[in-house]
Design a protein around this motif. Structure first.
Motif, mmCIF file in Angstrom:
data_model
loop_
_atom_site.group_PDB
_atom_site.id
_atom_site.type_symbol
_atom_site.label_atom_id
_atom_site.label_comp_id
_atom_site.label_asym_id
_atom_site.label_seq_id
_atom_site.Cartn_x
_atom_site.Cartn_y
_atom_site.Cartn_z
ATOM 1 N N GLY A 35 14.918 6.360 24.709
ATOM 2 C CA GLY A 35 14.236 6.744 25.992
ATOM 3 C C GLY A 35 13.860 5.576 26.783
ATOM 4 N N VAL A 36 13.957 4.101 26.248
ATOM 5 C CA VAL A 36 13.338 2.765 26.895
ATOM 6 C C VAL A 36 14.553 2.161 27.528
ATOM 7 C CG1 VAL A 36 12.050 0.985 26.892
ATOM 8 C CG2 VAL A 36 11.182 3.049 25.683
ATOM 9 N N ILE A 137 11.187 4.870 33.854
ATOM 10 C CA ILE A 137 10.663 3.900 35.151
ATOM 11 C C ILE A 137 11.661 4.347 36.357
ATOM 12 C CG2 ILE A 137 11.435 1.553 35.846
ATOM 13 C CD1 ILE A 137 10.185 0.376 33.772
ATOM 14 N N ASP A 138 11.248 4.464 37.250
ATOM 15 C CA ASP A 138 11.923 4.938 38.372
ATOM 16 C C ASP A 138 11.762 3.794 39.323
ATOM 17 O OD1 ASP A 138 12.652 5.661 41.203
ATOM 18 O OD2 ASP A 138 12.417 7.793 40.708
ATOM 19 N N PRO A 139 12.583 2.701 39.556
ATOM 20 C CA PRO A 139 12.331 1.657 40.117
ATOM 21 C C PRO A 139 11.938 1.775 41.553
ATOM 22 C CG PRO A 139 14.318 1.318 39.141
ATOM 23 C CD PRO A 139 14.267 2.961 39.047
ATOM 24 N N ALA A 166 4.694 -0.442 31.675
ATOM 25 C CA ALA A 166 5.007 0.193 30.609
ATOM 26 C C ALA A 166 5.825 1.286 30.268
ATOM 27 C CB ALA A 166 3.843 0.289 29.440
ATOM 28 N N GLN A 167 6.945 1.390 29.442
ATOM 29 C CA GLN A 167 7.794 2.513 29.317
ATOM 30 C C GLN A 167 7.423 3.241 28.271
ATOM 31 O OE1 GLN A 167 12.013 2.308 30.476
ATOM 32 N NE2 GLN A 167 11.869 -0.013 30.451
ATOM 33 N N MET A 168 6.923 4.715 28.436
ATOM 34 C CA MET A 168 6.407 5.187 27.160
ATOM 35 C C MET A 168 7.016 6.706 27.267
ATOM 36 S SD MET A 168 2.470 3.926 27.726
ATOM 37 C CE MET A 168 1.587 4.700 26.148
ATOM 38 N N PRO A 169 8.375 6.825 26.634
ATOM 39 C CA PRO A 169 9.011 7.958 26.745
ATOM 40 C C PRO A 169 8.366 9.214 25.613
ATOM 41 C CG PRO A 169 10.332 6.343 25.621
ATOM 42 C CD PRO A 169 9.058 5.657 26.115
ATOM 43 N N GLY A 170 8.083 10.193 26.101
ATOM 44 C CA GLY A 170 7.429 11.286 25.255
ATOM 45 C C GLY A 170 5.952 11.258 25.574
ATOM 46 N N PHE A 171 5.285 10.288 26.212
ATOM 47 C CA PHE A 171 3.831 10.288 26.389
ATOM 48 C C PHE A 171 3.442 10.709 27.645
ATOM 49 C CE2 PHE A 171 -0.336 8.354 26.640
ATOM 50 C CZ PHE A 171 -0.571 8.402 25.465
ATOM 51 N N ALA A 173 5.060 13.131 31.027
ATOM 52 C CA ALA A 173 5.784 14.207 31.834
ATOM 53 C C ALA A 173 6.828 13.398 32.565
ATOM 54 C CB ALA A 173 5.371 15.222 32.552
ATOM 55 N N ASP A 174 7.976 13.942 32.792
ATOM 56 C CA ASP A 174 8.829 13.270 33.934
ATOM 57 C C ASP A 174 8.151 13.167 35.353
ATOM 58 O OD1 ASP A 174 10.680 13.178 32.011
ATOM 59 O OD2 ASP A 174 11.899 15.001 32.617
ATOM 60 N N GLY A 175 8.483 12.155 35.881
ATOM 61 C CA GLY A 175 7.641 11.919 37.086
ATOM 62 C C GLY A 175 6.427 11.604 37.231
#
Length: 368
Positions: A35-36, A137-139, A166-171, A173-175
């Motif tokens: 997810g990163v 990340i949404d640039p 920091a990208q923390m997938p799963g931590f 919610a989307d958006g």
């Protein structure tokens, strides 16, 4: 019966029908699979570098991307320097930003909040560090947020010299994302303002806020969205505005006007009214044996706070220790300097209210 490959390097297997199965290539799991997206993160960092450089001054000695930011202190301007620091976040105001898709103001909220926290001690902001964490990340969103941070840094004469994305997938919610920051400022030792000079008889000048600033949003969201059932795009007559717009007003910086007042020698203490309201913030600067007498009819409570109180039948004491109630900064002025302080504020085109005085008593705020 099919043959099972005996090792990860086996390239073929026999199917149940006895025919060779298709060749499969086994590849390792990547960070992107977790997810990163490193490439997206790197591209975003390049955008951030461009924005941050616009805030640099001659004292910044490093580029964005190093392990630490370097800043040279001007000892000619500050011969006896004391560094002043503060860290804060934007809180659940971010929930409103997510709903509205408005991301360019929360960066300014963050910087201005931190600037105010050190300005009340007489400090000038030097540099700022931000922390931005998200699931993915949404640039474009990140660029809007950092643009707000950079613009506010420039407006306050502060350099954005580093931070963390920091990208923390799963931590998260989307958006969604979280946003926090740290500011470092400086003041000459003999110009530090702590409130120790406050005396009985000093007057309290209240400077207006621009809405809720960055505090009280958990209660405000509950009252507006759950109790009243409003949606952010609804125009509410009692607010004279759309709900979302009223909630997203930017936390203002008081730095410019506070500098004028301190340079004029009319300040004995200052309090930034944030979480806890006047009730809990003002006593932080009161010397022992003194209290504040705040006159509730000395300023008009803005419509947003009035409507929030009506929606939830909220007790007055609860309102006063949750929200700023329209007063974002309190400046304590010695009685003999009141006329001069008013003149400074008028020249600065700054609205103000004389909201009370300091008296002898238990260290707390009394509403009269």
């Amino acid at each position: 019966m099919s043959q099972k490959p005996t090792s990860p390097s086996a390239a073929t297997a026999t199917s149940k029908a006895g025919k060779p199965a298709e060749k499969t290539a086994r590849t390792g799991v990547s960070y992107a699979d977790a997810g990163v997206d490193i490439d997206s993160g790197d591209a975003t960092k390049q955008r951030i570098k461009h924005l941050a450089r616009k805030t640099f001054n001659k004292n910044v000695l490093s580029e964005i991307g190093g392990f630490g930011g370097l800043f040279k202190l001007d000892l000619a301007k500050y011969p006896d320097p004391v560094l002043v620091s503060s860290a804060d976040g934007v809180g659940t105001k971010l929930k409103v930003a997510f709903t509205l898709g408005v991301h360019h103001t929360v960066g300014a909220d963050l910087v201005n909040h931190c600037v105010n926290d050190i300005a009340v001690q007489g400090a000038d902001p030097l540099f700022f560090l931000d922390y931005l964490a998200t699931g993915k990340i949404d640039p474009l969103v990140i660029e809007k947020i950092v643009t707000g941070i950079a613009d506010a840094c420039r407006a306050n004469g502060c350099a954005l010299i580093g931070g963390e994305t920091a990208q923390m997938p799963g931590f998260y919610a989307d958006g969604e994302y979280d946003l926090a920051g740290t500011i470092i400022g400086v003041v000459n030792r003999d110009r530090i303002i702590t409130g120790s000079a406050i005396q009985a008889g000093d007057m309290l000048f209240g400077l207006p806020s621009t809405g809720l600033h960055t505090n009280g949003y958990s209660l405000a969201r509950k009252l507006l969205f759950e109790v009243a059932g409003y949606n952010p795009d609804l125009y509410v007559t009692a607010l004279k505005d759309k709900v979302g717009n009223a909630l997203m007003q930017t936390h203002r910086s008081y730095l410019s006007v506070l500098r004028k007042l301190t340079a004029g020698g009319v300040v004995s203490g200052m309090a930034h009214i944030t979480g806890g309201g006047i009730t809990e913030n003002f006593p932080r600067i009161l010397p022992k044996g003194l209290c504040a007498q705040v006159e509730m009819n000395s300023w008009e409570i803005p419509p947003l706070f009035q409507h929030l109180q009506e929606l939830g039948n909220v007790e007055q004491d609860e309102m006063m220790r949750t929200f700023n109630m329209g007063i974002g900064m309190i400046v304590v002025v010695p009685a003999e300097q009141v006329k001069k302080a008013k003149a400074i504020l008028n020249r600065a085109n700054e609205r103000f209210h004389v909201i009370g005085r300091v008296a002898k008593g238990v260290r707390r705020v009394n509403y009269v």
